[in-house]
Design a protein around this motif. Structure first.
Motif, PDB file in Angstrom:
ATOM      1  N   ILE A   1     -17.717  -3.925  20.133  1.00 13.15           N
ATOM      2  CA  ILE A   1     -16.284  -4.117  19.867  1.00 13.15           C
ATOM      3  C   ILE A   1     -16.125  -4.423  18.388  1.00 13.15           C
ATOM      4  O   ILE A   1     -16.688  -5.408  17.883  1.00 13.15           O
ATOM      5  N   ASP A   2     -15.376  -3.583  17.705  1.00 12.61           N
ATOM      6  CA  ASP A   2     -15.146  -3.749  16.268  1.00 12.61           C
ATOM      7  C   ASP A   2     -13.662  -4.000  16.033  1.00 12.61           C
ATOM      8  O   ASP A   2     -12.811  -3.335  16.631  1.00 12.61           O
ATOM      9  N   LEU A   3     -13.361  -4.948  15.173  1.00 15.59           N
ATOM     10  CA  LEU A   3     -11.972  -5.317  14.884  1.00 15.59           C
ATOM     11  C   LEU A   3     -11.833  -5.524  13.388  1.00 15.59           C
ATOM     12  O   LEU A   3     -12.538  -6.335  12.797  1.00 15.59           O
ATOM     13  N   HIS A   4     -10.919  -4.766  12.772  1.00 16.92           N
ATOM     14  CA  HIS A   4     -10.682  -4.945  11.341  1.00 16.92           C
ATOM     15  C   HIS A   4      -9.245  -4.540  11.013  1.00 16.92           C
ATOM     16  O   HIS A   4      -8.578  -3.866  11.801  1.00 16.92           O
ATOM     17  N   THR A   5      -8.794  -4.953   9.848  1.00 18.39           N
ATOM     18  CA  THR A   5      -7.427  -4.681   9.401  1.00 18.39           C
ATOM     19  C   THR A   5      -7.477  -3.864   8.120  1.00 18.39           C
ATOM     20  O   THR A   5      -8.195  -4.223   7.179  1.00 18.39           O
ATOM     21  N   VAL A   6      -6.703  -2.764   8.116  1.00 16.05           N
ATOM     22  CA  VAL A   6      -6.639  -1.888   6.952  1.00 16.05           C
ATOM     23  C   VAL A   6      -5.187  -1.525   6.681  1.00 16.05           C
ATOM     24  O   VAL A   6      -4.500  -0.997   7.563  1.00 16.05           O
ATOM     25  N   ASP A   7      -4.704  -1.840   5.468  1.00 17.70           N
ATOM     26  CA  ASP A   7      -3.349  -1.462   5.041  1.00 17.70           C
ATOM     27  C   ASP A   7      -2.281  -1.871   6.049  1.00 17.70           C
ATOM     28  O   ASP A   7      -1.410  -1.086   6.435  1.00 17.70           O
ATOM     29  N   GLY A   8      -2.359  -3.108   6.519  1.00 18.01           N
ATOM     30  CA  GLY A   8      -1.338  -3.622   7.416  1.00 18.01           C
ATOM     31  C   GLY A   8      -1.457  -3.156   8.848  1.00 18.01           C
ATOM     32  O   GLY A   8      -0.537  -3.371   9.641  1.00 18.01           O
TER      33      GLY A   8
END
Length: 363
Positions: free
Chosen positions: A297-304
């Motif tokens: 499980i991967d979770l990240h934030t990019v450009d909102g």
């Protein structure tokens, strides 16, 4: 709502009795008229009452109201001389009936014709100008008021129908939401119970102590499920993303699946609440269908935008079309309502569920 016959649409919206009290205005000319005039007024009043009742109470098209309206007009025109100084009083009733019949077919024009008819009738009976003006005004006023009242009654009826339809729609949407919540809540929990029960069965012969721990976990999961169902029944419940990740880790480990999940301390501060549902449903599907050995499980934030990816190395055939059950369908609805996108695709090495949602609190 569709086009229905006028008599059908007006049914029940304007009671016939509302059109009858004005007949009392004919009492004065009836008293002053001769025998023929009084008889004509009586026949006129009876014909008027029947015509109104037929228009407002009979469903479907009918020629009877038109025939009665023609008879009503004929009585008013041929017996006008017998009504004395009040020759014009029947005319408002005549064109009120014509307004009932032509409310969908040019009632305002019919009432303009009524004004012309009153003028011609006044000339024929040798009346002075004031009675002609009064008669024309009353005729136009009665016909137009009837037309407006009928249109308003219909508008009120259509608004009531629209309100009922909206209420039924809201009930249906709430039922779907509740069914979706129960599916997501119980599907995950029951899958976890099954996995832990299998672990208990395997551990009893060789490690009773660990089997007892797993049995205790089943009890805890059951109690938590009861609490969640109560919350779902009493009101809307949004799962916590950290709690769902912790529960997913425990479920995967119990099933013998290697779990690689984000650490709770590394989660984005503004992670959308809908991601808790994604983790729950995604891990449930891994436990139910994938027969996986590893889940990432991967979770990240990019450009909102917050992107959550759940990948497993299960045995999903790449050539078989994906069957979207209640779980994925309900999850897709949740993600779309939060303004996000969801994709679920098989890969040569397993299966990938990817969700992207705008960062921040979502409705």
């Amino acid at each position: 709502m569709g086009t229905r016959p006028v008599t059908d649409r007006l049914h029940g919206q304007l009671p016939p009795v509302a059109m009858l009290p004005w007949l009392a205005s004919l009492l004065l000319p009836a008293v002053r008229a001769n025998a023929l005039g009084a008889t004509a007024l009586g026949a006129f009043a009876l014909t008027y009452g029947i015509a109104v009742w037929l228009v407002l109470n009979k469903r479907g098209p009918s020629r009877a109201p038109i025939a009665l309206a023609v008879l009503l007009t004929t009585i008013a025109l041929t017996c006008a001389r017998e009504f004395g100084d009040f020759w014009y009083l029947p005319m408002p009733f005549v064109f009120a009936v014509w307004s009932l019949i032509t409310v969908d077919y040019g009632a305002p024009l019919v009432n303009v014709i009524g004004v012309l008819v009153v003028h011609l009738l006044g000339v024929w009976v040798g009346s002075d100008a004031p009675p002609i003006v009064i008669g024309a005004f009353l005729t136009f006023l009665a016909g137009m008021l009837t037309f407006v009242v009928l249109r308003l009654s219909r508008a009120v009826a259509e608004l009531e129908a629209a309100r009922e339809e909206l209420a039924h729609t809201a009930v249906g949407q709430e039922r779907q939401r509740f069914a979706r919540d129960l599916h997501d809540l119980l599907g995950h929990t029951l899958s976890l119970v099954v996995v832990k029960a299998e672990a208990v069965r395997r551990l009893i012969p060789r490690d009773p102590a660990k089997a007892q721990d797993q049995a205790a976990d089943i009890e805890a999961v059951g109690r938590r499920a009861l609490a969640e169902v109560r919350q779902a029944v009493s009101g809307y419940r949004e799962p916590s993303l950290p709690e769902e990740l912790a529960g997913a880790r425990a479920a995967l480990v119990a099933a013998g699946v290697t779990a690689e999940l984000p650490d709770p301390g590394e989660l984005p501060a503004a992670a959308p609440p809908v991601l808790g549902w994604v983790v729950r449903e995604g891990v449930t599907n891994v436990l139910r269908h994938a027969r996986a050995r590893r889940c990432l499980i991967d979770l990240h934030t990019v450009d909102g935008t917050t992107v959550l990816t759940i990948t497993n190395d299960g045995t999903t055939p790449t050539k078989t079309p994906i069957t979207w059950g209640n779980g994925l369908n309900g999850l897709t609805e949740r993600v779309h309502s939060a303004g996000g996108e969801l994709t679920a695709t098989p890969t040569p090495a397993g299966f990938t569920l990817r969700v992207s949602v705008p960062t921040g609190e979502q409705p």
